[in-house]
Design an enzyme around this catalytic site. Structure first.
Site, mmCIF file in Angstrom:
data_model
loop_
_atom_site.group_PDB
_atom_site.id
_atom_site.type_symbol
_atom_site.label_atom_id
_atom_site.label_comp_id
_atom_site.label_asym_id
_atom_site.label_seq_id
_atom_site.Cartn_x
_atom_site.Cartn_y
_atom_site.Cartn_z
ATOM 1 N N TYR A 1 -11.189 -13.013 -19.654
ATOM 2 C CA TYR A 1 -12.178 -12.664 -18.616
ATOM 3 C C TYR A 1 -12.401 -11.143 -18.526
ATOM 4 C CZ TYR A 1 -13.895 -12.133 -13.764
ATOM 5 O OH TYR A 1 -14.586 -11.775 -12.630
ATOM 6 N N ASP B 1 -6.784 -11.830 -30.205
ATOM 7 C CA ASP B 1 -6.510 -12.846 -29.179
ATOM 8 C C ASP B 1 -6.043 -14.110 -29.884
ATOM 9 O OD1 ASP B 1 -6.919 -14.735 -26.894
ATOM 10 O OD2 ASP B 1 -7.951 -13.009 -26.004
ATOM 11 N N PHE C 1 -4.410 -6.505 -22.431
ATOM 12 C CA PHE C 1 -4.805 -7.537 -21.457
ATOM 13 C C PHE C 1 -4.027 -8.831 -21.672
ATOM 14 C CE2 PHE C 1 -8.864 -5.271 -22.435
ATOM 15 C CZ PHE C 1 -9.260 -4.887 -21.163
ATOM 16 N N SER D 1 -1.265 -5.100 -11.773
ATOM 17 C CA SER D 1 -1.820 -5.842 -10.640
ATOM 18 C C SER D 1 -1.324 -5.261 -9.326
ATOM 19 C CB SER D 1 -1.367 -7.296 -10.758
ATOM 20 O OG SER D 1 -1.588 -7.992 -9.565
ATOM 21 N N TYR E 1 5.437 -14.169 -12.289
ATOM 22 C CA TYR E 1 4.282 -13.430 -12.809
ATOM 23 C C TYR E 1 4.338 -11.984 -12.315
ATOM 24 C CZ TYR E 1 -0.445 -11.483 -12.808
ATOM 25 O OH TYR E 1 -1.514 -10.643 -12.962
ATOM 26 N N LYS F 1 4.893 -8.100 -14.344
ATOM 27 C CA LYS F 1 4.102 -6.866 -14.224
ATOM 28 C C LYS F 1 5.008 -5.697 -13.832
ATOM 29 C CE LYS F 1 0.021 -8.530 -15.167
ATOM 30 N NZ LYS F 1 -0.501 -8.311 -16.513
ATOM 31 N N ARG G 1 -1.145 -20.973 1.924
ATOM 32 C CA ARG G 1 -0.557 -21.091 0.590
ATOM 33 C C ARG G 1 0.705 -20.232 0.558
ATOM 34 N NH1 ARG G 1 -4.178 -19.359 -4.550
ATOM 35 N NH2 ARG G 1 -3.957 -17.306 -3.594
ATOM 36 N N GLY H 1 3.387 -17.705 -0.251
ATOM 37 C CA GLY H 1 3.364 -16.416 -0.965
ATOM 38 C C GLY H 1 2.145 -15.555 -0.669
HETATM 39 P P1 NAD Z 1 -7.396 -14.103 -19.232
HETATM 40 O O1 NAD Z 1 -6.385 -15.189 -19.314
HETATM 41 O O2 NAD Z 1 -8.813 -14.481 -19.107
HETATM 42 O O3 NAD Z 1 -7.237 -13.139 -20.518
HETATM 43 C C1 NAD Z 1 -6.025 -12.930 -21.176
HETATM 44 C C2 NAD Z 1 -6.280 -13.143 -22.662
HETATM 45 O O4 NAD Z 1 -5.071 -12.921 -23.373
HETATM 46 C C3 NAD Z 1 -6.754 -14.549 -23.008
HETATM 47 O O5 NAD Z 1 -7.891 -14.478 -23.832
HETATM 48 C C4 NAD Z 1 -5.561 -15.164 -23.758
HETATM 49 O O6 NAD Z 1 -5.984 -16.106 -24.734
HETATM 50 C C5 NAD Z 1 -4.923 -13.929 -24.346
HETATM 51 N N1 NAD Z 1 -3.496 -14.043 -24.643
HETATM 52 C C6 NAD Z 1 -2.488 -14.394 -23.802
HETATM 53 N N2 NAD Z 1 -1.313 -14.326 -24.450
HETATM 54 C C7 NAD Z 1 -1.579 -13.914 -25.714
HETATM 55 C C8 NAD Z 1 -0.786 -13.657 -26.839
HETATM 56 N N3 NAD Z 1 0.544 -13.831 -26.835
HETATM 57 N N4 NAD Z 1 -1.382 -13.250 -27.984
HETATM 58 C C9 NAD Z 1 -2.723 -13.089 -28.027
HETATM 59 N N5 NAD Z 1 -3.535 -13.314 -26.982
HETATM 60 C C10 NAD Z 1 -2.960 -13.723 -25.832
HETATM 61 O O7 NAD Z 1 -6.965 -13.144 -18.037
HETATM 62 P P2 NAD Z 1 -7.764 -11.943 -17.371
HETATM 63 O O8 NAD Z 1 -8.160 -12.370 -16.023
HETATM 64 O O9 NAD Z 1 -8.756 -11.415 -18.294
HETATM 65 O O10 NAD Z 1 -6.569 -10.919 -17.191
HETATM 66 C C11 NAD Z 1 -6.278 -9.928 -18.165
HETATM 67 C C12 NAD Z 1 -5.023 -9.201 -17.753
HETATM 68 O O11 NAD Z 1 -5.219 -8.645 -16.456
HETATM 69 C C13 NAD Z 1 -3.780 -10.090 -17.645
HETATM 70 O O12 NAD Z 1 -2.662 -9.357 -18.098
HETATM 71 C C14 NAD Z 1 -3.657 -10.345 -16.161
HETATM 72 O O13 NAD Z 1 -2.334 -10.592 -15.763
HETATM 73 C C15 NAD Z 1 -4.166 -9.034 -15.581
HETATM 74 N N6 NAD Z 1 -4.686 -9.180 -14.211
HETATM 75 C C16 NAD Z 1 -5.673 -10.081 -13.968
HETATM 76 C C17 NAD Z 1 -6.162 -10.232 -12.671
HETATM 77 C C18 NAD Z 1 -7.244 -11.231 -12.363
HETATM 78 O O14 NAD Z 1 -7.472 -11.531 -11.193
HETATM 79 N N7 NAD Z 1 -7.971 -11.775 -13.334
HETATM 80 C C19 NAD Z 1 -5.624 -9.457 -11.627
HETATM 81 C C20 NAD Z 1 -4.614 -8.532 -11.926
HETATM 82 C C21 NAD Z 1 -4.149 -8.407 -13.233
HETATM 83 C C1 UD1 Z 2 -3.794 -13.944 -6.756
HETATM 84 C C2 UD1 Z 2 -2.320 -13.779 -6.992
HETATM 85 C C3 UD1 Z 2 -2.027 -12.375 -7.464
HETATM 86 C C4 UD1 Z 2 -2.833 -12.086 -8.720
HETATM 87 C C5 UD1 Z 2 -4.304 -12.313 -8.406
HETATM 88 C C6 UD1 Z 2 -5.164 -12.141 -9.618
HETATM 89 C C7 UD1 Z 2 -1.210 -15.351 -5.483
HETATM 90 C C8 UD1 Z 2 -0.325 -15.511 -4.288
HETATM 91 N N1 UD1 Z 2 -1.571 -14.103 -5.788
HETATM 92 O O1 UD1 Z 2 -4.205 -13.038 -5.753
HETATM 93 O O2 UD1 Z 2 -0.652 -12.236 -7.755
HETATM 94 O O3 UD1 Z 2 -2.616 -10.754 -9.164
HETATM 95 O O4 UD1 Z 2 -4.494 -13.649 -7.937
HETATM 96 O O5 UD1 Z 2 -4.963 -13.172 -10.527
HETATM 97 O O6 UD1 Z 2 -1.535 -16.327 -6.159
HETATM 98 N N2 UD1 Z 2 -7.978 -18.958 -1.313
HETATM 99 C C9 UD1 Z 2 -8.369 -20.070 -0.596
HETATM 100 N N3 UD1 Z 2 -8.673 -21.209 -1.290
HETATM 101 C C10 UD1 Z 2 -8.603 -21.306 -2.655
HETATM 102 C C11 UD1 Z 2 -8.190 -20.153 -3.382
HETATM 103 C C12 UD1 Z 2 -7.871 -18.987 -2.677
HETATM 104 O O7 UD1 Z 2 -8.457 -20.047 0.626
HETATM 105 O O8 UD1 Z 2 -8.862 -22.381 -3.215
HETATM 106 C C13 UD1 Z 2 -7.671 -17.719 -0.580
HETATM 107 C C14 UD1 Z 2 -6.237 -17.248 -0.756
HETATM 108 O O9 UD1 Z 2 -5.423 -17.803 0.224
HETATM 109 C C15 UD1 Z 2 -6.401 -15.732 -0.604
HETATM 110 C C16 UD1 Z 2 -7.813 -15.452 -1.094
HETATM 111 O O10 UD1 Z 2 -8.496 -16.697 -1.096
HETATM 112 O O11 UD1 Z 2 -6.356 -15.416 0.749
HETATM 113 C C17 UD1 Z 2 -7.826 -14.891 -2.513
HETATM 114 O O12 UD1 Z 2 -7.048 -15.747 -3.329
HETATM 115 P P1 UD1 Z 2 -6.955 -15.570 -4.911
HETATM 116 O O13 UD1 Z 2 -8.329 -15.476 -5.468
HETATM 117 O O14 UD1 Z 2 -6.056 -16.638 -5.427
HETATM 118 O O15 UD1 Z 2 -6.299 -14.141 -5.114
HETATM 119 P P2 UD1 Z 2 -4.938 -13.565 -4.490
HETATM 120 O O16 UD1 Z 2 -4.112 -14.612 -3.877
HETATM 121 O O17 UD1 Z 2 -5.305 -12.388 -3.654
#
Ligand code: NAD
Ligand code: UD1
Length: 337
Positions: free
Chosen positions: A11, A31, A80, A124, A149, A153, A292, A294
């Site tokens: 993403y 990837d 990523f 994160s 998770y 990080k 939820r 946590g």
């Molecule tokens: P995502 O799952 O869409 O992208 C991660 C990509 O890494 C995927 O395409 C997956 O196939 C690939 N991947 C995983 N393990 C692999 C491996 N061993 N070798 C090769 N490819 C591998 O996730 P995203 O939302 O794009 O997130 C990217 C990064 O950002 C992640 O590290 C995630 O923890 C971090 N992050 C995401 C969010 C969020 O809300 N999306 C928030 C905070 C941090």
């Molecule tokens: C979550 C993760 C966080 C991670 C981030 C990005 C948890 C506890 N935290 O953040 O560690 O870095 O995603 O991947 O999982 N909500 C609803 N209904 C739903 C889904 C979410 O009410 O079906 C609410 C949640 O309670 C929260 C808000 O929406 O208050 C945002 O939730 P979410 O999108 O899952 O993100 P975080 O929990 O902030």
């Protein structure tokens, strides 16, 4: 610059790839498609009108990564590649520690052997834990994480800090994302979770497109204005632009640097639902459910440092985030499938 995107088909990686290519950089996507689709590469090429180098490989596979780095000679890596589902990490902690930590160590080893000295890492806001005051500032101590998770990080940040301290040539930029949502304005790429979405915005989008009956809002008895949790939602293209700035910063600065990437402005769950309805003219059916485990009541970023040091600030508002999410979902009701 030549920039290797580990996990670049995901993403955030795919949106960052578009931003980097449009700003004149070359990207190399590596990837294993464990949480993404090869179709992403076609879409990136369609948006940018440029061919993109893509390798299917596991980042943990040192032999493969060494050979890709030797062949492509990147100036910088963005890491990523990770597993990111909080609930799943509680059920499968070993998988999370193995994948997230091992990918990091493999990249650092290969970089050292190939003389690649710049890396940007996807961290994160979860590393701030529960004890810090809000808004979160980069100088705060990392907190206790409530799940494996989050701990990965936390540990990866520590690994990067130690590596940067030991190697004066290394540049490490840690980006602490808040809540990325939205999609590229073309509607060609977006968030495509496998199975039932864990996160709020993809769930809302799937209710809107008819794949889910209703949203369950996790708790309406929090000490906030409307009783629902508040978060700092950031448009994924603003986040992508933050990576562009981070890569340019890493080129010119050695050492270990941390930046929050958020807007600094929180929205409640109910405000997000209302914003989505208003931006797109669609009613979202919802019910209130239990809290939820946590979830924190509220947090958001202090985004000053990224603005002052990287010259980065967000340009898209909550309406853009909701409109672009829906544009992606309605054009791709089943994601990339
Ligand atoms: P995502 O799952 O869409 O992208 C991660 C990509 O890494 C995927 O395409 C997956 O196939 C690939 N991947 C995983 N393990 C692999 C491996 N061993 N070798 C090769 N490819 C591998 O996730 P995203 O939302 O794009 O997130 C990217 C990064 O950002 C992640 O590290 C995630 O923890 C971090 N992050 C995401 C969010 C969020 O809300 N999306 C928030 C905070 C941090
Ligand atoms: C979550 C993760 C966080 C991670 C981030 C990005 C948890 C506890 N935290 O953040 O560690 O870095 O995603 O991947 O999982 N909500 C609803 N209904 C739903 C889904 C979410 O009410 O079906 C609410 C949640 O309670 C929260 C808000 O929406 O208050 C945002 O939730 P979410 O999108 O899952 O993100 P975080 O929990 O902030």
């Amino acid at each position: 610059m030549e920039i290797l995107l580990a996990g670049g088909a995901g993403y955030i990686g795919s949106h960052t790839a578009v931003e980097l290519v449009e700003q004149g950089h070359d990207v190399i996507i590596v990837d294993n498609y464990s949480n993404s689709s090869k179709e992403v590469i076609n879409r990136i090429e369609k948006i940018t009108g440029k061919q993109v180098q893509a390798f299917e490989a596991d980042i943990k596979d040192k032999t493969e990564i060494m050979s890709i780095m030797k062949e492509t000679k990147p100036d910088c890596v963005i890491h990523f590649a990770g597993m990111k589902a909080v609930g799943e990490s509680v059920a499968k902690p070993i998988d999370y520690y193995r994948n997230n930590i091992d990918t990091t160590l493999t990249l650092l080893e290969c970089m050292k052997e190939c003389n690649v000295n710049q890396i940007v890492f996807s961290s994160s806001a979860t590393v701030y834990g529960e004890e810090n005051d809000i808004p979160y500032v980069e100088t705060m101590k990392r907190g206790n994480c409530s799940n494996p998770y989050g701990w990965t990080k936390y540990m990866m940040e520590q690994i990067f800090e130690d590596a940067a301290n030991a190697d004066e040539n290394l540049s490490v930029v840690i980006l602490r994302y808040f809540n990325p949502i939205g999609a590229h304005q073309s509607g060609e790429i977006g968030e495509d979770p496998q199975g039932i979405p864990n996160n709020l915005m993809p769930y809302i989008a799937q209710v809107a497109v008819g794949r889910r009956d209703h949203l369950t809002i996790f708790g309406n008895d929090y000490p906030t204005k409307d009783g629902t949790c508040r978060r700092d939602y950031i448009h994924v293209m603003d986040l992508a632009n933050g990576h562009l700035k981070a890569v340019e910063f890493a080129r010119d600065h050695k050492g270990y640097h941390i930046f929050n990437l958020g807007t600094g402005e929180p929205y409640s769950v109910l405000e997000i639902v209302e914003a989505f309805e208003k931006a797109n003219g669609i009613k979202i059916k919802y019910e209130f459910g239990d809290r939820r485990l946590g979830d924190l009541t509220e947090y958001w970023a202090d985004a000053q440092k990224a603005q002052e040091v990287l010259g980065w600030k967000t340009e898209r508002d909550i309406e853009d985030m909701c409109r672009d999410t829906w544009n992606w979902q309605k054009n791709n009701p089943h994601g990339y499938a």
